[in-house]
Design a protein around this motif. Sequence first.
Motif, PDB file in Angstrom:
ATOM      1  N   ILE A 179       1.845  12.062 -12.195  1.00 22.81           N
ATOM      2  CA  ILE A 179       1.777  13.513 -12.402  1.00 22.81           C
ATOM      3  C   ILE A 179       2.896  13.985 -13.319  1.00 22.81           C
ATOM      4  O   ILE A 179       2.784  15.003 -13.969  1.00 22.81           O
ATOM      5  CB  ILE A 179       1.884  14.266 -11.052  1.00 22.81           C
ATOM      6  N   LEU A 188       4.106   9.457  -9.707  1.00 23.64           N
ATOM      7  CA  LEU A 188       4.695   9.279 -11.035  1.00 23.64           C
ATOM      8  C   LEU A 188       3.730   9.707 -12.129  1.00 23.64           C
ATOM      9  O   LEU A 188       4.133  10.261 -13.148  1.00 23.64           O
ATOM     10  CB  LEU A 188       5.077   7.805 -11.243  1.00 23.64           C
ATOM     11  N   LEU A 206       2.350  15.435 -16.717  1.00 25.88           N
ATOM     12  CA  LEU A 206       1.716  16.747 -16.649  1.00 25.88           C
ATOM     13  C   LEU A 206       2.755  17.824 -16.427  1.00 25.88           C
ATOM     14  O   LEU A 206       2.769  18.857 -17.091  1.00 25.88           O
ATOM     15  CB  LEU A 206       0.705  16.791 -15.505  1.00 25.88           C
ATOM     16  N   LYS A 254       0.790  -1.224   0.000  1.00 24.49           N
ATOM     17  CA  LYS A 254       0.000   0.000   0.000  1.00 24.49           C
ATOM     18  C   LYS A 254       0.828   1.283   0.000  1.00 24.49           C
ATOM     19  O   LYS A 254       0.562   2.180  -0.764  1.00 24.49           O
ATOM     20  CB  LYS A 254      -0.983  -0.012   1.167  1.00 24.49           C
ATOM     21  N   PRO A 255       1.838   1.374   0.822  1.00 28.29           N
ATOM     22  CA  PRO A 255       2.616   2.619   0.824  1.00 28.29           C
ATOM     23  C   PRO A 255       3.234   2.924  -0.530  1.00 28.29           C
ATOM     24  O   PRO A 255       3.658   4.033  -0.778  1.00 28.29           O
ATOM     25  CB  PRO A 255       3.704   2.356   1.866  1.00 28.29           C
ATOM     26  N   ARG A 256       3.302   1.940  -1.380  1.00 28.57           N
ATOM     27  CA  ARG A 256       3.835   2.149  -2.713  1.00 28.57           C
ATOM     28  C   ARG A 256       2.949   3.080  -3.546  1.00 28.57           C
ATOM     29  O   ARG A 256       3.405   3.793  -4.427  1.00 28.57           O
ATOM     30  CB  ARG A 256       3.894   0.789  -3.445  1.00 28.57           C
ATOM     31  N   LEU A 257       1.680   2.986  -3.253  1.00 30.11           N
ATOM     32  CA  LEU A 257       0.720   3.658  -4.145  1.00 30.11           C
ATOM     33  C   LEU A 257       0.941   5.158  -4.291  1.00 30.11           C
ATOM     34  O   LEU A 257       0.816   5.682  -5.382  1.00 30.11           O
ATOM     35  CB  LEU A 257      -0.700   3.345  -3.675  1.00 30.11           C
ATOM     36  N   PRO A 258       1.291   5.841  -3.204  1.00 24.07           N
ATOM     37  CA  PRO A 258       1.528   7.283  -3.398  1.00 24.07           C
ATOM     38  C   PRO A 258       2.569   7.535  -4.473  1.00 24.07           C
ATOM     39  O   PRO A 258       2.464   8.483  -5.232  1.00 24.07           O
ATOM     40  CB  PRO A 258       2.042   7.755  -2.034  1.00 24.07           C
ATOM     41  N   ILE A 259       3.567   6.649  -4.530  1.00 25.79           N
ATOM     42  CA  ILE A 259       4.634   6.862  -5.514  1.00 25.79           C
ATOM     43  C   ILE A 259       4.062   6.758  -6.920  1.00 25.79           C
ATOM     44  O   ILE A 259       4.335   7.574  -7.798  1.00 25.79           O
ATOM     45  CB  ILE A 259       5.741   5.821  -5.328  1.00 25.79           C
ATOM     46  N   LEU A 260       3.217   5.726  -7.089  1.00 25.01           N
ATOM     47  CA  LEU A 260       2.604   5.549  -8.412  1.00 25.01           C
ATOM     48  C   LEU A 260       1.807   6.775  -8.798  1.00 25.01           C
ATOM     49  O   LEU A 260       1.921   7.296  -9.898  1.00 25.01           O
ATOM     50  CB  LEU A 260       1.681   4.329  -8.401  1.00 25.01           C
ATOM     51  N   ALA A 261       1.025   7.230  -7.811  1.00 25.42           N
ATOM     52  CA  ALA A 261       0.201   8.398  -8.095  1.00 25.42           C
ATOM     53  C   ALA A 261       1.095   9.577  -8.428  1.00 25.42           C
ATOM     54  O   ALA A 261       0.827  10.360  -9.341  1.00 25.42           O
ATOM     55  CB  ALA A 261      -0.675   8.726  -6.895  1.00 25.42           C
TER      56      ALA A 261
END
Lengths: 407, 330
Positions: free
Chosen positions: A15, A13, A18, A4-11
């Motif tokens: 960006i 990335l 943009l 789960k803590p991985r997900l912020p990184i994906l999110a």
Amino acid sequence: MDKKPRLPILAGLAIIPLALAGCSSESGTPGAGGSGNTLTIVDYYVNEPDQKFVLEALNTCAAELSVKINRTGVPSKDLMQKVLQMSSSKTLPDVLMLDNPNLQDIASTGGLAPLDQFGISTDGFAPGIIEAATYKDKVYGLAPTVNTLGLFVNKTLLDAAGLTPPTTWDELKTTAAALTEGDRYGLAFSANATHEGAWQFLPLLWTNGGSEDKIDSPEAAEALQLQVDLVNAGSASKSVVNWSQVDVKDQFMAGKAAMMINGPWQIPALDADPNLVWTTVQIPVNRAGQTSIAPLGGEVWTVPQTGNKTKQALAAKFIECITDDDNQLALATARYTIPTRTALADEYVASLPVMSTFTDQVATARSRTGLLGTGWPKTATQIHTGLQLALTGKATADEAFAKALAG
Amino acid sequence: MASVSTLTTRGGSPPDSIEAHPSLESAGTPPQAPRRRRKPERITKLLFIVPAALYIFAFFAFPVIKNITMSLQEYTTATFFTGEAPWVGFANYVTVTSSSLFGPAFLNTALFTAGSLLGQFVIGIALAVFFRRRFPLNGFLRSLMLLPWLLPVIVSSATWRSILDQDSGILNQFLTSIGVIQSPIGWLSDPNVALLSVILVNIWVGIPFNVALLYGGLQDIPEELYEAGALDGATGWKAFWHITWPNLRPVVSVVLVLGVVYTLKVLDVILGLTNGGPANATQTLAVRSYQESFVNFEFGVGSAWSNVLILVSLVFAVLYLRSNRRAVDE
């Protein structure tokens, strides 16, 4: 468990594209930040053969001043939007070409540098083009060559009818009527719903003593009545309300119009047809004794306020170079335009006699923005609205401009 | 893609990828204390929303907000260089609504939209039904139908301009030669006809969109319904009214609402054909907005015109959402 803590990184990335998109918008826009002696240039000569001739002049001056140039061509209809966009992002080029009626608009924004601060002389230039390039008593740009309008006549048809080119409005009407036959009209002109229509109306307005700051005058109504009479008599097509100047030229070349109001920039196209024999005269006057006054067209070269003083001085030198005698004559001869230094007129006409009518006309030609300045676009809209109201029968020539002024 | 594969390899062999992506690892270090776990989770959720939110803000909210603020300012060419745009309250809207073109532009927009939609839809559905049949070259002809859609509008409107020319246009020559008309019609030069001509060209432009969507909708109607209907005597028109039409209704509402929104904002067809002329006969809200902004450089007034247009579009968007909700409730 550590997924789960991985997900912020994906999110995060996600960006990145943009952010990258945000950075990349700078590239490709000419900016003042180029290297030492490179001048960035923007103009609208994107069509051949004009582009070739202008590039030759630019390269000549680049060699003379030993600078490099980075030139961008923008289609004429997009130039103003591009200039506004560049001025808000502070990426104006070192040298900017503007259509002369737009100069005062851009100068009024504070985006251009007056040329006197670089010690550039504006002596010897035709007064009309200096007037167009002047905003609040300062000259902001110079033009190597200019153009104007005249009356082109199909010589073959004219001779066959035993007529001479018209010099007054009455003669224009009778000649046009005499040359109208079958699917051929006597005269073609542009009265379309753009600034082209307004530009083509100006010679009639000015020649008759009218003024663009009072278009509901009797002189203006009289000038409009001429167009209405020509269309109502069947000497000119009802389609003039749709025709651009290119359409007008096409009609003339196709033999569907015996005369046309147009400019010298159409000459290369006309020359492409060896069977077409034509001549030019100044636009006829209403009453004998009046002077034919036509509008001045053409582009002026300016120095934008880029903040880089040395570059600006260099850019001013560059403009001095492209408006010098040699380049004026080279550009004028190649592009069928008229040199802006009045002293060059005789030499020019001697080498290119076909341009004599237009060269004479330029001596008295007026700029569109000389009187109204930044108010010209609005008036141009009112003029072409008035033309269209009268030519389609929605209003009489007497009331059309008053209606157009009412908005 | 790269980030997804990181995730999967990570699950398989943690030590490798920790070394390979030290920076990622430090950012995503598992929480030490269990009671703090909820916070990263909420951040995770938020971060998932961030890209979409940024996108919506940058490409939807910002332009709309900018357009609204611009319409309340005196926004001219000078503004681009100096950044100064004095607030003028609703002066631009007063200019717009008191303009003598406000009524005509509104009416023309309504006529243009209604006329275009009616024509596009009726012809579109007729062709879609026609192409459901099996006949030789069906696929080829259907792909040809897309042609108006593939041509740049500037090109097709230039072509139409010469077709519709009063004197030498092929349409007038054809109609005269078969004796339908006695004297040439000023398709684009007569203010009483110009709007109709512009609508006809826009119908031509819009037919492929309608055919493509409606044909797709027709393909989804099961063949058995027609077979069962045919047994009960429902063929031809009856089959269309009682089987095709009811089954097609969801697609129809999408086609119509998208059609309204696409047609309201049409600018290129009109600019290419008439530039809003002759005598302002083809002025619409979109044309007014464009001309005020990019011809007269009155960006404040231009954005006020476009906000009027947005407001009209919004009415239809709300109607669409409401009709959709009703469909779901049913």
